[in-house]
Design a protein around this motif. Structure first.
Motif, PDB file in Angstrom:
ATOM      1  N   LEU A  62       1.103  -0.962   0.184  1.00  0.00           N
ATOM      2  CA  LEU A  62       0.150  -0.179   0.447  1.00  0.00           C
ATOM      3  C   LEU A  62       0.419   0.914  -0.187  1.00  0.00           C
ATOM      4  N   GLU A  63       0.266   2.181  -0.777  1.00  0.00           N
ATOM      5  CA  GLU A  63       0.738   3.657  -0.450  1.00  0.00           C
ATOM      6  C   GLU A  63      -0.074   4.658  -0.769  1.00  0.00           C
ATOM      7  N   ILE A  64       0.160   5.756   0.230  1.00  0.00           N
ATOM      8  CA  ILE A  64      -0.270   6.981   0.831  1.00  0.00           C
ATOM      9  C   ILE A  64       0.476   8.141   0.376  1.00  0.00           C
ATOM     10  N   ASN A  65       0.189   9.503  -0.433  1.00  0.00           N
ATOM     11  CA  ASN A  65       0.430  10.236  -0.386  1.00  0.00           C
ATOM     12  C   ASN A  65      -0.463  11.517  -0.220  1.00  0.00           C
ATOM     13  N   THR A  66       0.145  12.218   0.603  1.00  0.00           N
ATOM     14  CA  THR A  66      -0.844  13.125   1.118  1.00  0.00           C
ATOM     15  C   THR A  66      -0.378  14.878   0.835  1.00  0.00           C
ATOM     16  N   TYR A  67      -0.892  15.386   0.144  1.00  0.00           N
ATOM     17  CA  TYR A  67      -0.852  16.829  -0.064  1.00  0.00           C
ATOM     18  C   TYR A  67      -1.518  18.082   0.701  1.00  0.00           C
ATOM     19  N   TRP A  68      -0.481  19.309   0.873  1.00  0.00           N
ATOM     20  CA  TRP A  68      -2.017  20.598   1.304  1.00  0.00           C
ATOM     21  C   TRP A  68      -1.162  21.661   0.791  1.00  0.00           C
ATOM     22  N   ASP A  69      -1.600  22.549   1.037  1.00  0.00           N
ATOM     23  CA  ASP A  69      -1.029  24.171   1.116  1.00  0.00           C
ATOM     24  C   ASP A  69      -0.472  24.431   2.263  1.00  0.00           C
ATOM     25  N   ILE A  70       0.216  25.802   2.097  1.00  0.00           N
ATOM     26  CA  ILE A  70       0.560  25.659   3.579  1.00  0.00           C
ATOM     27  C   ILE A  70       0.218  27.475   3.195  1.00  0.00           C
ATOM     28  N   ASP A  71      -0.158  27.978   4.684  1.00  0.00           N
ATOM     29  CA  ASP A  71      -0.759  29.487   4.225  1.00  0.00           C
ATOM     30  C   ASP A  71       0.687  29.539   5.685  1.00  0.00           C
TER      31      ASP A  71
END
Length: 95
Positions: A62-71
């Motif tokens: 299994l693989e999970i990739n998480t991305y988010w913008d930084i305020d």
């Protein structure tokens, strides 16, 4: 390097496998860039990637990739967070 095929899957598939086999799962690899310093410079986009497999096995599953913008006004808050999930299938070495 081990070769495997990545098959996009759903959050539900990922969650069921992790829940059912949690005591057997180990992290094979992880990459964490919560401050966004590796891709695009500091303060733009955070990232965390993890591959999981069954303890004692040679390949992750299994693989999970998480991305988010930084305020910049709230650097520890994850804005516009997205997740991508993958099943990983080992490829047979033909050599």
């Amino acid at each position: 390097m081990s070769d495997y095929t990545r098959l996009t899957t759903s959050a539900e598939v990922y969650a069921v496998i992790m829940a059912r086999h949690r005591d057997q799962m180990v992290a094979f690899a992880t990459f964490s860039d919560p401050d966004g310093t590796f891709n695009g410079g500091p303060g733009i986009r955070g990232r965390m990637d993890t591959t999981w497999g069954i303890a004692g096995c040679d390949y992750p599953i299994l693989e999970i990739n998480t991305y988010w913008d930084i305020d910049p006004t709230q650097p520890h808050k994850r804005v516009n967070q997205t997740h991508s999930y993958f099943l990983l299938m080992a490829e047979k070495d033909e050599t």
